[in-house]
Design a protein around this motif. Structure first.
Motif, PDB file in Angstrom:
ATOM      1  N   LEU A   1      15.392  51.963 -45.000  1.00  0.00           N
ATOM      2  CA  LEU A   1      15.100  50.649 -44.434  1.00  0.00           C
ATOM      3  C   LEU A   1      13.998  50.771 -43.397  1.00  0.00           C
ATOM      4  O   LEU A   1      14.059  51.625 -42.504  1.00  0.00           O
ATOM      5  CB  LEU A   1      16.361  50.056 -43.799  1.00  0.00           C
ATOM      6  N   TYR A   2      12.991  49.903 -43.519  1.00  0.00           N
ATOM      7  CA  TYR A   2      11.875  49.905 -42.574  1.00  0.00           C
ATOM      8  C   TYR A   2      11.538  48.466 -42.213  1.00  0.00           C
ATOM      9  O   TYR A   2      11.362  47.608 -43.084  1.00  0.00           O
ATOM     10  CB  TYR A   2      10.654  50.596 -43.185  1.00  0.00           C
ATOM     11  N   SER A   3      11.463  48.200 -40.920  1.00  0.00           N
ATOM     12  CA  SER A   3      11.084  46.872 -40.419  1.00  0.00           C
ATOM     13  C   SER A   3       9.774  46.989 -39.662  1.00  0.00           C
ATOM     14  O   SER A   3       9.605  47.907 -38.848  1.00  0.00           O
ATOM     15  CB  SER A   3      12.169  46.307 -39.495  1.00  0.00           C
ATOM     16  N   ARG A   4       8.874  46.055 -39.914  1.00  0.00           N
ATOM     17  CA  ARG A   4       7.573  46.089 -39.248  1.00  0.00           C
ATOM     18  C   ARG A   4       7.413  44.850 -38.370  1.00  0.00           C
ATOM     19  O   ARG A   4       7.664  43.725 -38.808  1.00  0.00           O
ATOM     20  CB  ARG A   4       6.446  46.147 -40.275  1.00  0.00           C
ATOM     21  N   PHE A   5       6.994  45.102 -37.123  1.00  0.00           N
ATOM     22  CA  PHE A   5       6.762  44.025 -36.174  1.00  0.00           C
ATOM     23  C   PHE A   5       5.287  44.031 -35.783  1.00  0.00           C
ATOM     24  O   PHE A   5       4.616  45.064 -35.854  1.00  0.00           O
ATOM     25  CB  PHE A   5       7.619  44.193 -34.921  1.00  0.00           C
ATOM     26  N   THR A   6       4.804  42.868 -35.355  1.00  0.00           N
ATOM     27  CA  THR A   6       3.449  42.774 -34.836  1.00  0.00           C
ATOM     28  C   THR A   6       3.451  41.897 -33.592  1.00  0.00           C
ATOM     29  O   THR A   6       4.352  41.072 -33.409  1.00  0.00           O
ATOM     30  CB  THR A   6       2.488  42.196 -35.895  1.00  0.00           C
ATOM     31  N   ASP A   7       2.473  42.100 -32.733  1.00  0.00           N
ATOM     32  CA  ASP A   7       2.359  41.305 -31.508  1.00  0.00           C
ATOM     33  C   ASP A   7       1.740  39.950 -31.835  1.00  0.00           C
ATOM     34  O   ASP A   7       0.677  39.867 -32.457  1.00  0.00           O
ATOM     35  CB  ASP A   7       1.500  42.027 -30.469  1.00  0.00           C
ATOM     36  N   VAL A   8       2.407  38.864 -31.431  1.00  0.00           N
ATOM     37  CA  VAL A   8       1.938  37.504 -31.678  1.00  0.00           C
ATOM     38  C   VAL A   8       1.861  36.765 -30.346  1.00  0.00           C
ATOM     39  O   VAL A   8       2.794  36.838 -29.541  1.00  0.00           O
ATOM     40  CB  VAL A   8       2.872  36.754 -32.660  1.00  0.00           C
TER      41      VAL A   8
END
Length: 406
Positions: free
Chosen positions: A183-190
């Motif tokens: 399982l891999y979750s990707r986040f980005t700065d918004v």
């Protein structure tokens, strides 16, 4: 005696014109060391080897031998496979015995010399207590470096090989690269309308199994486009190095318009998807921090931070610092053991030394466990959580050395 304590002068080469050049190619030999250092190191090596053998035998018996004997009797594990697994697990127990053996060796060696008045004779000719413990600290430094090399380069690979050998011998299919439920979750700065920056979930990548570089039964959720949701399912997926993208096979991709609720779907035999290769790195990493090298642990920390899993990232950051702090226990125990043993009229037998060592080791590891827990909960910085026990131990050792020097 004083002449024996003097360092030998370096060898110099005579050049034409009267100039001299130091012969740096000359390799230092054992006899180049001062007689005092050679004598004390010889006294330390015997108890050190005894301590390594004793502590390794005890910990190996409790931690591995009994379990393997049970496997042989109950699960039909072949005896030769059990011996192979035992040898592969040996480095992990050696690493644990190095600091304990350093403490026991310094305590026993200096206690015996103090009890026989040999250290008193050295004091009578002007040798200070700090000079006497210098060989012990040099030996402790060597054991520190050896512990770090074993702990980072040998133990993780040996433990993985031991697990593979055991599972294979028990009849379970296993590969060198495998995991379940990757399982891999990707986040980005918004940036929000008010100017605040937040972490926004953009992708969730899940695979039922990972086998030899191939993801099986893959589901990929894409939230990166505002107002749209995309779901990709595929039978298999693998990283295409040439294209720099994921290659999915035999699957379906579905797009959902959140505002209107409309859905479009299409099947595919082969589909290239632009995404990071981080899921491969997540699947390849060991699940236990103790079986990771420093490089693997740093990679895992980065991936956890990208997945916004700050708690696990903090836990791993503490474990990374402990990978550097743990070998330094040899220095702590070397200083404490030599400071206790060098006291005038100190005499400790092997059984007494073993008992004192166990008590000191238990107290130190209890303190380390408490500080580690404080670091994981966020009460202490990871650096302080790992290194404060070392600092406290060195401070205690220096205080004992000062008391012995009076």
């Amino acid at each position: 005696m004083k002449g024996a304590l003097l360092e030998k002068r370096p060898t110099w080469l005579q050049l034409p014109g009267g100039e001299r050049l130091r012969d740096w190619k000359r390799v230092p030999r054992w006899r180049d060391l001062p007689l005092l250092d050679r004598w004390l190191l010889q006294e330390l090596l015997g108890p050190l080897l005894f301590g390594i053998a004793a502590f390794t035998a005890v910990s190996l018996s409790v931690g591995a031998v009994f379990e393997l004997v049970r496997r042989v009797a109950e699960s039909g594990l072949p005896v030769m496979a059990a011996i192979q697994v035992l040898l592969l697990r040996l480095p992990s127990f050696l690493v644990l015995s190095f600091p304990m053996a350093t403490l026991m060796a310094t305590l026993l060696a200096y206690s015996r010399l103090s009890g026989s008045s040999e250290l008193t004779a050295l004091r009578s000719v002007g040798v200070s207590t700090r000079r006497m413990v210098l060989p012990a600290m040099a030996l402790a430094l060597v054991m520190t470096l050896l512990t770090f090399v074993f702990n980072d380069a040998i133990v993780p690979r040996a433990n993985l090989a031991a697990t593979n050998s055991l599972e294979r011998a028990l009849g379970k299919a296993i590969a060198t690269e495998q995991s379940d439920n990757a399982l891999y979750s990707r986040f980005t700065d918004v940036k929000l309308a008010n100017g605040e920056s937040v972490k926004w979930l953009t992708h969730i990548f899940h695979a039922r199994q990972f086998r030899k570089g191939v993801m099986l039964d893959v589901t990929l959720l894409d939230f990166s486009r505002h107002g749209y949701r995309q779901m990709l399912t595929a039978l298999t997926g693998k990283w295409n190095e040439k294209e720099g993208m994921w290659e999915f096979n035999k699957g379906r991709i579905t797009n959902i318009d959140v505002a209107s609720g409309t859905t479009t779907s299409a099947s595919f035999d082969r589909y290239l998807y632009p995404f990071t290769r981080d899921p491969i790195e997540v699947a390849q990493l060991p699940t236990d921090a103790s079986t990771m090298t420093v490089g693997q642990a740093l990679t895992a920390e980065r991936l956890l931070l990208e997945a916004n899993n700050t708690k696990e990232a903090r836990r791993l950051r503490v474990r990374i610092q402990e990978k550097f702090a743990f070998p330094a226990i040899c220095l702590v125990f070397g200083l404490i053991g030599s400071s206790l043993g060098v006291r005038p009229n100190s005499r400790t037998s092997r059984s007494q030394g073993f008992g004192i060592s166990v008590l000191l080791i238990f107290g130190y590891y209890l303190m380390s466990f408490i500080f580690s827990s404080l670091g994981i909960t966020g009460t202490l910085m990871p650096f302080l959580a790992a290194w404060l026990p070392v600092v406290i131990g060195l401070a205690g050792g220096l205080w004992l050395l000062r008391q012995a020097s009076r």
